[in-house]
Design a protein around this motif. Structure first.
Motif, PDB file in Angstrom:
ATOM      1  N   ASP A  67     -70.618 110.412 108.632  1.00  0.00           N
ATOM      2  CA  ASP A  67     -70.697 111.542 109.559  1.00  0.00           C
ATOM      3  C   ASP A  67     -70.310 111.089 110.964  1.00  0.00           C
ATOM      4  O   ASP A  67     -70.716 110.025 111.433  1.00  0.00           O
ATOM      5  CB  ASP A  67     -72.113 112.124 109.592  1.00  0.00           C
ATOM      6  N   GLY A  68     -69.508 111.908 111.629  1.00  0.00           N
ATOM      7  CA  GLY A  68     -69.103 111.602 112.991  1.00  0.00           C
ATOM      8  C   GLY A  68     -67.805 110.835 113.088  1.00  0.00           C
ATOM      9  O   GLY A  68     -67.287 110.629 114.196  1.00  0.00           O
ATOM     10  N   TYR A  69     -67.253 110.414 111.966  1.00  0.00           N
ATOM     11  CA  TYR A  69     -65.977 109.696 111.956  1.00  0.00           C
ATOM     12  C   TYR A  69     -64.841 110.628 111.544  1.00  0.00           C
ATOM     13  O   TYR A  69     -65.049 111.621 110.844  1.00  0.00           O
ATOM     14  CB  TYR A  69     -66.012 108.529 110.961  1.00  0.00           C
ATOM     15  N   VAL A  70     -63.617 110.285 111.964  1.00  0.00           N
ATOM     16  CA  VAL A  70     -62.419 110.903 111.410  1.00  0.00           C
ATOM     17  C   VAL A  70     -62.083 110.126 110.145  1.00  0.00           C
ATOM     18  O   VAL A  70     -61.806 108.928 110.184  1.00  0.00           O
ATOM     19  CB  VAL A  70     -61.240 110.848 112.401  1.00  0.00           C
ATOM     20  N   ASP A  71     -62.117 110.795 108.998  1.00  0.00           N
ATOM     21  CA  ASP A  71     -61.964 110.141 107.699  1.00  0.00           C
ATOM     22  C   ASP A  71     -60.496 110.123 107.291  1.00  0.00           C
ATOM     23  O   ASP A  71     -59.911 111.154 106.951  1.00  0.00           O
ATOM     24  CB  ASP A  71     -62.801 110.888 106.655  1.00  0.00           C
ATOM     25  N   LEU A  72     -59.892 108.929 107.315  1.00  0.00           N
ATOM     26  CA  LEU A  72     -58.496 108.761 106.919  1.00  0.00           C
ATOM     27  C   LEU A  72     -58.376 108.047 105.577  1.00  0.00           C
ATOM     28  O   LEU A  72     -57.336 107.484 105.254  1.00  0.00           O
ATOM     29  CB  LEU A  72     -57.731 107.972 107.987  1.00  0.00           C
ATOM     30  N   GLY A  73     -59.435 108.060 104.806  1.00  0.00           N
ATOM     31  CA  GLY A  73     -59.405 107.383 103.522  1.00  0.00           C
ATOM     32  C   GLY A  73     -59.876 105.945 103.666  1.00  0.00           C
ATOM     33  O   GLY A  73     -61.077 105.661 103.672  1.00  0.00           O
ATOM     34  N   ALA A  74     -58.940 105.007 103.774  1.00  0.00           N
ATOM     35  CA  ALA A  74     -59.288 103.595 103.896  1.00  0.00           C
ATOM     36  C   ALA A  74     -59.850 103.244 105.259  1.00  0.00           C
ATOM     37  O   ALA A  74     -60.478 102.193 105.418  1.00  0.00           O
ATOM     38  CB  ALA A  74     -58.066 102.720 103.617  1.00  0.00           C
ATOM     39  N   ARG A 204     -62.985  98.028 117.554  1.00  0.00           N
ATOM     40  CA  ARG A 204     -64.307  97.546 117.130  1.00  0.00           C
ATOM     41  C   ARG A 204     -65.049  98.589 116.301  1.00  0.00           C
ATOM     42  O   ARG A 204     -65.832  98.255 115.414  1.00  0.00           O
ATOM     43  CB  ARG A 204     -65.157  97.189 118.356  1.00  0.00           C
ATOM     44  N   GLY A 205     -64.823  99.851 116.601  1.00  0.00           N
ATOM     45  CA  GLY A 205     -65.540 100.914 115.930  1.00  0.00           C
ATOM     46  C   GLY A 205     -64.948 101.352 114.609  1.00  0.00           C
ATOM     47  O   GLY A 205     -65.516 102.211 113.931  1.00  0.00           O
ATOM     48  N   VAL A 206     -63.811 100.773 114.211  1.00  0.00           N
ATOM     49  CA  VAL A 206     -63.188 101.140 112.942  1.00  0.00           C
ATOM     50  C   VAL A 206     -64.075 100.699 111.774  1.00  0.00           C
ATOM     51  O   VAL A 206     -64.656  99.612 111.793  1.00  0.00           O
ATOM     52  CB  VAL A 206     -61.792 100.497 112.817  1.00  0.00           C
ATOM     53  N   VAL A 207     -64.162 101.555 110.771  1.00  0.00           N
ATOM     54  CA  VAL A 207     -64.848 101.204 109.523  1.00  0.00           C
ATOM     55  C   VAL A 207     -63.796 101.176 108.409  1.00  0.00           C
ATOM     56  O   VAL A 207     -63.039 102.139 108.243  1.00  0.00           O
ATOM     57  CB  VAL A 207     -65.947 102.217 109.170  1.00  0.00           C
ATOM     58  N   VAL A 208     -63.738 100.073 107.678  1.00  0.00           N
ATOM     59  CA  VAL A 208     -62.777  99.922 106.581  1.00  0.00           C
ATOM     60  C   VAL A 208     -63.457 100.260 105.261  1.00  0.00           C
ATOM     61  O   VAL A 208     -64.515  99.721 104.946  1.00  0.00           O
ATOM     62  CB  VAL A 208     -62.204  98.491 106.527  1.00  0.00           C
ATOM     63  N   VAL A 209     -62.831 101.170 104.512  1.00  0.00           N
ATOM     64  CA  VAL A 209     -63.347 101.567 103.199  1.00  0.00           C
ATOM     65  C   VAL A 209     -62.465 100.896 102.147  1.00  0.00           C
ATOM     66  O   VAL A 209     -61.387 101.399 101.803  1.00  0.00           O
ATOM     67  CB  VAL A 209     -63.331 103.095 103.035  1.00  0.00           C
ATOM     68  N   LEU A 223     -54.182 105.401 102.946  1.00  0.00           N
ATOM     69  CA  LEU A 223     -54.565 106.299 104.032  1.00  0.00           C
ATOM     70  C   LEU A 223     -54.192 107.724 103.650  1.00  0.00           C
ATOM     71  O   LEU A 223     -53.288 107.956 102.851  1.00  0.00           O
ATOM     72  CB  LEU A 223     -53.859 105.911 105.335  1.00  0.00           C
ATOM     73  N   ARG A 224     -54.862 108.674 104.271  1.00  0.00           N
ATOM     74  CA  ARG A 224     -54.577 110.082 103.979  1.00  0.00           C
ATOM     75  C   ARG A 224     -54.937 110.935 105.181  1.00  0.00           C
ATOM     76  O   ARG A 224     -55.648 110.496 106.098  1.00  0.00           O
ATOM     77  CB  ARG A 224     -55.368 110.551 102.762  1.00  0.00           C
ATOM     78  N   LEU A 225     -54.459 112.177 105.151  1.00  0.00           N
ATOM     79  CA  LEU A 225     -54.757 113.145 106.207  1.00  0.00           C
ATOM     80  C   LEU A 225     -56.214 113.576 106.120  1.00  0.00           C
ATOM     81  O   LEU A 225     -56.734 113.790 105.032  1.00  0.00           O
ATOM     82  CB  LEU A 225     -53.852 114.365 106.055  1.00  0.00           C
ATOM     83  N   PRO A 226     -56.913 113.678 107.254  1.00  0.00           N
ATOM     84  CA  PRO A 226     -58.302 114.172 107.221  1.00  0.00           C
ATOM     85  C   PRO A 226     -58.396 115.561 106.602  1.00  0.00           C
ATOM     86  O   PRO A 226     -57.504 116.387 106.758  1.00  0.00           O
ATOM     87  CB  PRO A 226     -58.695 114.202 108.705  1.00  0.00           C
TER      88      PRO A 226
END
Length: 261
Positions: A67-74, A204-209, A223-226
């Motif tokens: 929650d609160g992130y822009v989700d681009l997949g990876a 620094r704030g990037v999260v890698v999935v 990667l993908r479109l939000p």
């Protein structure tokens, strides 16, 4: 915040890209008199080791939720006012191969790759960047920077008025658990530490999935479109929660791509 698309053909993916023009002046003999030779990038002590687990970027297992992130997949990106995101699409495969973050006249390109549990990729990739830049008559410098070892790359180029100069970029890399994240700082952020601060904070704030799918080391993570992005006028893509009117230039050219592999 705004979204947009850029397209790369297959050949452009193999070029030593990531080199945005920076303010560089040369005299009649081609000697640099301002710009990359006068970098405002204070190095860290040579023995400093960057602690990713404390300072980021983070693995998805190290955060409580998305929650609160822009989700681009990876990749999960922290939104910020004035931030523009552009997904780079490879024409030959139609896959998204990078995302470029534009903020206040500077840019940060992000690519995430699979890695093994034991092998670290950043040392070898630094060498690869050096070979790629050198093949174009450019040069690199290895710096002890914000995130540990970094690569400052300079490639000869002509400015818009035809004068000689350089294209400059800072390559930063982080080895995580079964992934590697590379960032390319362009524009003023490549040569000025103050201009780089906001984009460094975003990095620094990037999260890698990483996901559980087995992948060979150095394969790009998908990667993908939000999901909440919608098409806007002139082909730009805006998220429902952040309009382009808040700032950003969805079609401003970001750093290009250096292949890893």
């Amino acid at each position: 915040m705004a979204f947009g698309f850029g397209r790369k053909n297959k050949n452009s993916v193999d070029e030593p890209e990531g080199l945005e023009p920076a303010a560089v002046d040369v005299d009649e003999d081609g000697k640099v008199i301002a710009g990359p030779d006068m970098l405002d990038l204070p190095p860290n002590p040579a023995d400093t080791v960057y602690e990713r687990e404390l300072h980021g970027p983070l693995d998805s297992s190290e955060v409580e939720g998305t929650d609160g992130y822009v989700d681009l997949g990876a990749l999960l990106i922290t939104p910020r006012e004035g931030l523009s995101l552009r997904l780079e699409v490879e024409e030959s495969t139609a896959r998204v191969i990078a995302v470029t973050l534009d903020l206040n006249g500077s840019s940060l390109q992000l690519q995430a790759f699979a890695a093994s549990r034991s092998e670290k990729l950043w040392r070898d990739i630094r060498e690869q960047i050096g070979l790629s830049v050198g093949s174009q008559g450019g040069e690199i410098e290895i710096l002890d920077g914000t995130f540990g070892k970094e690569v400052l790359a300079k490639v000869p180029a002509l400015s818009s008025d035809g004068s000689k100069g350089f294209r400059v970029a800072r390559f930063i890399g982080i080895d995580g658990p079964r992934w590697f994240l590379r960032g390319v700082l362009g524009g003023n952020a490549a040569v000025d530490s103050e201009a780089a601060q906001e984009l460094e904070d975003l990095f620094r704030g990037v999260v890698v999935v990483r996901g559980e799918t087995p992948l060979p080391p150095r394969d790009l993570l998908l990667l993908r479109l939000p999901k909440d992005a919608v098409a806007g006028p002139q082909g730009d893509l805006a998220a429902d929660h952040a309009s382009p009117a808040q700032g950003g230039e969805p079609f401003r050219r970001g750093p290009e791509i250096t292949a890893i592999g």
